[in-house]
Design a protein around this motif. Structure first.
Motif, short mmCIF file in Angstrom:
data_model
loop_
_atom_site.label_atom_id
_atom_site.label_comp_id
_atom_site.label_asym_id
_atom_site.label_seq_id
_atom_site.Cartn_x
_atom_site.Cartn_y
_atom_site.Cartn_z
N VAL A 410 0.88 -1.17 0.00
CA VAL A 410 0.00 0.00 0.00
C VAL A 410 0.91 1.22 0.00
CG1 VAL A 410 -1.73 1.29 1.29
CG2 VAL A 410 -1.81 -1.21 1.25
N ILE A 411 0.52 2.27 -0.74
CA ILE A 411 1.38 3.45 -0.88
C ILE A 411 0.63 4.69 -0.41
CG2 ILE A 411 2.83 4.80 -2.45
CD1 ILE A 411 2.70 2.43 -4.41
N ALA A 412 1.19 5.38 0.59
CA ALA A 412 0.66 6.67 1.01
C ALA A 412 1.48 7.75 0.32
CB ALA A 412 0.75 6.82 2.53
N ILE A 413 0.82 8.61 -0.45
CA ILE A 413 1.51 9.58 -1.29
C ILE A 413 1.31 10.99 -0.75
CG2 ILE A 413 1.62 10.59 -3.59
CD1 ILE A 413 0.95 7.90 -4.74
N TYR A 414 2.41 11.61 -0.38
CA TYR A 414 2.43 13.01 0.06
C TYR A 414 2.78 13.91 -1.12
CZ TYR A 414 2.43 11.86 5.09
OH TYR A 414 2.09 11.44 6.35
N ASN A 415 2.47 15.21 -0.97
CA ASN A 415 2.84 16.23 -1.95
C ASN A 415 2.53 15.80 -3.38
OD1 ASN A 415 4.09 17.65 0.26
ND2 ASN A 415 5.87 16.32 0.03
N PRO A 416 1.28 15.40 -3.65
CA PRO A 416 0.99 14.83 -4.97
C PRO A 416 1.05 15.84 -6.11
CG PRO A 416 -1.02 15.08 -3.69
CD PRO A 416 0.10 15.40 -2.77
N ALA A 417 0.66 17.08 -5.84
CA ALA A 417 0.61 18.08 -6.92
C ALA A 417 0.69 19.47 -6.32
CB ALA A 417 -0.67 17.93 -7.74
N SER A 418 1.09 20.42 -7.13
CA SER A 418 1.13 21.82 -6.72
C SER A 418 0.82 22.68 -7.94
CB SER A 418 2.50 22.17 -6.15
OG SER A 418 3.48 22.16 -7.17
N LYS A 419 0.91 24.00 -7.78
CA LYS A 419 0.63 24.88 -8.91
C LYS A 419 1.63 24.67 -10.05
CE LYS A 419 -1.52 28.51 -6.12
NZ LYS A 419 -1.42 29.92 -5.65
N THR A 420 2.86 24.31 -9.68
CA THR A 420 3.90 24.13 -10.72
C THR A 420 4.14 22.67 -11.07
OG1 THR A 420 5.63 24.17 -9.02
CG2 THR A 420 5.04 26.27 -10.05
N ARG A 421 3.62 21.77 -10.25
CA ARG A 421 3.78 20.32 -10.53
C ARG A 421 2.40 19.75 -10.83
NH1 ARG A 421 4.68 17.30 -6.78
NH2 ARG A 421 4.36 18.65 -4.98
N THR A 422 2.06 19.63 -12.09
CA THR A 422 0.69 19.28 -12.48
C THR A 422 0.57 17.93 -13.18
OG1 THR A 422 0.99 20.47 -14.56
CG2 THR A 422 0.06 21.71 -12.69
N TRP A 423 1.69 17.31 -13.52
CA TRP A 423 1.61 16.08 -14.32
C TRP A 423 1.97 14.82 -13.55
CZ3 TRP A 423 6.24 13.55 -14.40
CH2 TRP A 423 7.39 14.30 -14.11
N GLN A 424 2.51 14.95 -12.32
CA GLN A 424 3.03 13.79 -11.60
C GLN A 424 1.95 12.79 -11.19
OE1 GLN A 424 4.18 16.84 -11.27
NE2 GLN A 424 6.40 16.84 -10.97
N VAL A 425 0.75 13.26 -10.84
CA VAL A 425 -0.30 12.33 -10.42
C VAL A 425 -0.71 11.42 -11.57
CG1 VAL A 425 -2.65 12.12 -9.52
CG2 VAL A 425 -1.14 13.90 -8.62
N GLN A 426 -0.87 12.00 -12.76
CA GLN A 426 -1.24 11.16 -13.91
C GLN A 426 -0.12 10.17 -14.23
OE1 GLN A 426 -2.94 13.17 -17.26
NE2 GLN A 426 -2.41 11.54 -18.70
N ALA A 427 1.13 10.64 -14.14
CA ALA A 427 2.24 9.73 -14.40
C ALA A 427 2.27 8.59 -13.38
CB ALA A 427 3.56 10.50 -14.38
#
Length: 499
Positions: A410-427
């Motif tokens: 199971v993976i707990a994900i912090y800091n998933p997105a910000s105003k300047t980081r918008t593509w990491q969640v989809q990746a």
């Protein structure tokens, strides 16, 4: 069903010394009963008046006599016994009708109070509760600012109506004393104090905590002006000189830095250890929204910074500690999980901060908070990852995601997105879908613990990256994670054999 009887203590006279419970019961009562002398003015009612409401039944229990003589066949005591019996009959009629009756009592109901006469006649017949109040003795000690008793001393409470020789003997043999019911007994009490060798130590207190309050050495009081609601007090005879001031510290006290976890949101998530660390601090340092979560304290200096200034913030805290400050560096969640504990310890490795002790006080993590709201998705092995590539390359993030997915954690994900980081969640979603089915449960916790809290349970295939920002924490289930019919998410404790 019968009503309920309450004997409610009102304290010594100041309406602000009425307890919260007493105030509530007074406001809720159907019937308010109170004693008064024949002039009809009730001190108890005047104290309770701010808490009474319109429409309540008032029962004035008017004494037939006070100190004068009577032709009652039973004498003074017989006249009062008949009066109390008649009062009890009046209150019983209300109780039999199902009404709540509050009997008001100055001070404490069972400390020389008139209520006790109702209690003896009614408490065995009806549900009854006594609400204690601040006594006149406690009030007198408080307004004088003198302790009643210390260590193994004995306090004796005496009515001024006792015979003079009894008063003298008891005053001679006790450590501290309060003599009540002065009025006409004042001169006898003063003489007894003098005979016992205690007059110079005695204080006179009249109507303590009220606007008519009067304090004086008892030997200087004119007997002609002494009312019934006054008392003589012998405070603790131990050293009555003021305690010496603490020694002035010529050298500044050593400073320290405590990195404090505030939990995910709100005071209810804060541990007692964290509360204590915050209360002891002279300076608060942190990202502005986190500092603002700590209630202001005029004794403390607050240093608010931007979220991207962790290293400078840590050095600032350590510099403050070098000058003698006790610094609390605040972090949301737990300070050791993608937060300020590491930044402070990295900075503290500099030789110039060698003398500054650094302590870390844990906090409830965002992952724990979101998991608790969802059920138990972290019930088996799990890992915690940050999607931020500000301090590490995305290639490292992707390789760790792949390893966690292959290990079926199971993976707990912090800091998933910000105003300047918008593509990491989809990746991340696309990468995980190569290892896990699209039906894998996903928990999205947004601002958990705050009034704006939102919790969403979806699937890996249905995860919409455009709905995710820095206020969110994601929990991606393993292949074993399940969702109950009630919508709760859990990961079983047992894992199936692989061989």
């Amino acid at each position: 069903m019968t009503g309920r009887l309450y004997g409610v203590g009102l304290g010594p006279g100041d309406p602000e010394l009425v307890t919260v419970k007493a105030a509530r019961l007074i406001g809720e009562a159907d019937v308010i009963a109170y004693h008064a002398a024949r002039h009809g003015r009730s001190i108890a009612r005047s104290i309770a008046l701010p808490y009474m409401r319109d429409g309540q039944v008032e029962e004035l229990l008017l004494y037939p006599l006070t100190t004068e003589t009577t032709d009652h066949p039973g004498g003074y005591r017989g006249a009062l016994d008949d009066f109390y019996a008649e009062c009890a009959t009046r209150l019983a009629a209300h109780l039999d009708a199902g009404r709540t009756v509050v009997v008001l009592s100055e001070g404490d109901p069972l400390f020389y109070g008139s209520y006790m006469h109702m209690h003896k006649r009614l408490a065995h017949r009806y549900p009854t509760e006594v609400v204690p109040g601040v006594t006149s003795v406690s009030a007198a000690s408080a307004v004088l600012g003198r302790p009643l008793v210390e260590h193994e001393e004995t306090l004796t409470v005496l009515p001024g109506t006792l015979p003079a020789d009894v008063l003298t003997e008891k005053l001679r043999t006790t450590d501290s004393a309060a003599v009540l019911k002065l009025g006409r007994t004042f001169e006898k009490v003063r003489d007894a104090l003098a005979e016992a060798g205690r007059l110079d130590d005695a204080w006179y207190v009249e109507r303590a905590t009220t606007p008519a309050e009067r304090l004086a050495p008892l030997k200087d009081v004119d007997p002609a002006g002494v009312p019934y609601f006054s008392l003589a007090l012998l405070p603790s005879p131990l050293d009555q000189r003021p305690a010496p001031d603490p020694p002035r510290q010529e050298e500044p006290t050593p400073g320290e830095v405590t990195v404090v976890g505030l939990g995910p949101a709100g005071r209810e998530w804060l541990t007692p250890e964290a509360q204590d660390a915050l209360a002891a601090a002279t300076d608060l340092v942190g990202y502005a929204p986190y500092v603002d979560r700590v209630p202001p304290n005029p004794r403390q200096t607050r240093h608010r910074t931007d979220n991207t200034e962790e290293a400078a913030r840590a050095r600032h805290a350590l510099d403050l500690a070098l000058s003698g400050a006790h610094v609390a560096v605040v972090s949301s969640g737990d300070p050791g999980v993608f937060a300020m504990a590491t930044a402070v310890l990295e900075a503290a490795a500099d030789d110039r901060y060698e003398s500054v002790p650094v302590r870390v006080v844990p906090g409830l993590t965002a992952a724990q908070a979101v998991a608790s709201r969802a059920g138990a998705p972290l019930g088996h092995d799990y890992c915690v990852l940050s999607l931020s590539d500000r301090l590490k390359p995305w290639e490292v993030v992707a390789s760790r995601l792949t390893a966690a997915a292959q290990a079926d954690l199971v993976i707990a994900i912090y800091n998933p997105a910000s105003k300047t980081r918008t593509w990491q969640v989809q990746a991340t979603r696309d990468l995980l879908l190569t290892h896990r089915p699209g039906t894998t449960p996903v928990v999205i916790g947004r601002q958990v613990g705050s009034p704006a809290e939102q919790l969403t349970v979806t699937t890996l295939a249905s995860l919409d990256p455009t709905t995710i920002d820095m206020r969110c924490l994601l929990i991606i289930g393993s292949t074993q994670t399940r969702v109950t019919p009630q919508g709760q998410v859990y990961t079983p404790r047992r894992y199936p054999a692989t061989g």
